[in-house]
Design an enzyme around this catalytic site. Structure first.
Site, PDB file in Angstrom:
ATOM      1  CD  GLU A 232       7.755  -0.343   7.613  1.00  0.00           C
ATOM      2  OE1 GLU A 232       6.758  -1.027   7.288  1.00  0.00           O
ATOM      3  OE2 GLU A 232       7.978   0.796   7.148  1.00  0.00           O
TER       4      GLU A 232
ATOM      5  CG  ASP B  19       0.418  -4.088   2.083  1.00  0.00           C
ATOM      6  OD1 ASP B  19       0.568  -5.005   2.915  1.00  0.00           O
ATOM      7  OD2 ASP B  19       1.269  -3.201   1.881  1.00  0.00           O
TER       8      ASP B  19
ATOM      9  CG  ASP C 181      -0.364  -0.117   2.522  1.00  0.00           C
ATOM     10  OD1 ASP C 181       0.884  -0.182   2.595  1.00  0.00           O
ATOM     11  OD2 ASP C 181      -1.099  -0.118   3.523  1.00  0.00           O
ATOM     12  CB  SER C 182       4.590   1.737  -0.119  1.00  0.00           C
ATOM     13  OG  SER C 182       4.834   0.570  -0.873  1.00  0.00           O
TER      14      SER C 182
ATOM     15  CE  LYS D 104       3.157  -6.151   3.744  1.00  0.00           C
ATOM     16  NZ  LYS D 104       2.761  -4.958   4.513  1.00  0.00           N
TER      17      LYS D 104
ATOM     18  CD  GLU E 118       0.352  -1.526   8.108  1.00  0.00           C
ATOM     19  OE1 GLU E 118      -0.015  -0.763   9.036  1.00  0.00           O
ATOM     20  OE2 GLU E 118       0.867  -1.118   7.058  1.00  0.00           O
TER      21      GLU E 118
HETATM   22  O1  KIV Z   1       3.576  -1.134   1.620  1.00  0.00           O
HETATM   23  C1  KIV Z   1       4.757  -1.510   1.635  1.00  0.00           C
HETATM   24  O2  KIV Z   1       5.567  -1.205   0.738  1.00  0.00           O
HETATM   25  C2  KIV Z   1       5.204  -2.326   2.754  1.00  0.00           C
HETATM   26  C3  KIV Z   1       6.675  -2.573   2.890  1.00  0.00           C
HETATM   27  C4  KIV Z   1       7.347  -1.362   3.403  1.00  0.00           C
HETATM   28  C5  KIV Z   1       6.958  -3.759   3.710  1.00  0.00           C
HETATM   29  O3  KIV Z   1       4.409  -2.755   3.528  1.00  0.00           O
END
Ligand code: KIV
Length: 273
Positions: free
Chosen positions: A191, A92, A53-54, A122, A124
């Protein structure tokens, strides 16, 4: 010319990641959000592609990961899946699509798997997402955890500094990691935590840990691709190693193109029909 059918290429599975940990082989993971880049990094031998989600920061220019929607994540993920022949593709679940209830988490995961063709999701958090993790797993969807700095909670913490420096928070992180393992997660991203804690968690867990700013002793490493390729320039955390300076390379290439167009040097004789 060697032509590989998709089925001839040995694909990475969650079981293979486990075997990699068992035999001490490190796991290499990078983010990707589009077809062209995913194709390059998959061809270059990456083990896991994370549609993170980055994308909210890197692709959409938002300050945090919070605004990105499930539809947008599915769009990025389906582009990546079309490009990837070998790597495991993890997506994510974005903020606001799993925190409400385990039913919501399951529905979001099923949409990701069905509409993008990805291989795993994934999310959190630790004990607070236990029910969601169990519910998603019960539908046969592999789940990766994410502990330490969890960017979806940035407004709760207020800063992107290193997490779990204090004994109490470190203990909570270890307990959460063990819980996620017990639930059935196939791996956990750690992280921005002290290297010592990264080593401790990785040695206590049976499943692989993938670190970003968690030291050298996690079972694998992950970076945001635009950061490690030097496309983003301002983001300079200590953990980041830049493997290229694409920002300069792209700037020079575009400058040269602009100069050629203005000077009527492009297209040339051999570039016209
Ligand atoms: O969203 C993302 O890029 C991440 C990584 C930083 C692990 O969760």
């Amino acid at each position: 010319m060697s032509v590989h059918k998709k089925s001839e290429i040995k694909k990475i599975t969650t079981h293979q990641l486990q075997e990699m940990k068992n035999r001490g082989e490190k796991i290499a993971m990078l983010t990707a959000y589009d077809y062209s880049m995913a194709r390059i990094i998959d061809g270059a031998g990456i083990d896991v592609v994370l549609v993170g989600d980055s994308a909210s920061n890197v692709m959409a220019g938002n300050e945090t990961t919070l605004p990105i929607t499930l539809d947008q994540m599915i769009y990025h993920a389906s582009s990546v899946v079309k490009a990837v022949k070998r790597a495991l593709v993890v997506v994510d679940i974005p903020f606001g699509y799993y925190q409400g209830s385990s039913g919501e988490a399951l529905r979001s995961s099923i949409r990701i798997m069905k509409e993008s063709g990805a291989h795993a999701v994934k999310l959190e958090g630790g004990s607070e997402v236990k029910d969601s993790v169990l519910r998603i797993l019960s539908a046969g969807v592999p789940v990766m955890g994410h502990l330490g700095l969890t960017p979806q909670s940035i407004y709760k913490f207020g800063t992107y500094t290193v997490r779990a420096r204090e004994k109490e928070e470190a203990k909570r992180l270890i307990d959460d990691a063990l819980l996620l393992q017990e639930c059935g997660c196939f791996g956990i991203v750690l992280e921005k935590i002290p290297a010592e804690l990264g080593r401790e968690v990785s040695s206590q867990l049976r499943i692989p840990t993938i670190g970003i700013g968690a030291g050298p002793d996690t079972d694998g490493q992950v970076l945001v691709m635009q950061d490690m390729l030097g496309i983003t320039k301002e983001f300079k955390p200590r953990f980041l190693r830049r493997y290229a300076d694409l920002n300069s390379a792209i700037t020079t290439a575009v400058n040269n193109y602009v100069v050629d167009v203005k000077a009527k040097k492009f297209p040339g004789e051999e570039e016209k029909y």
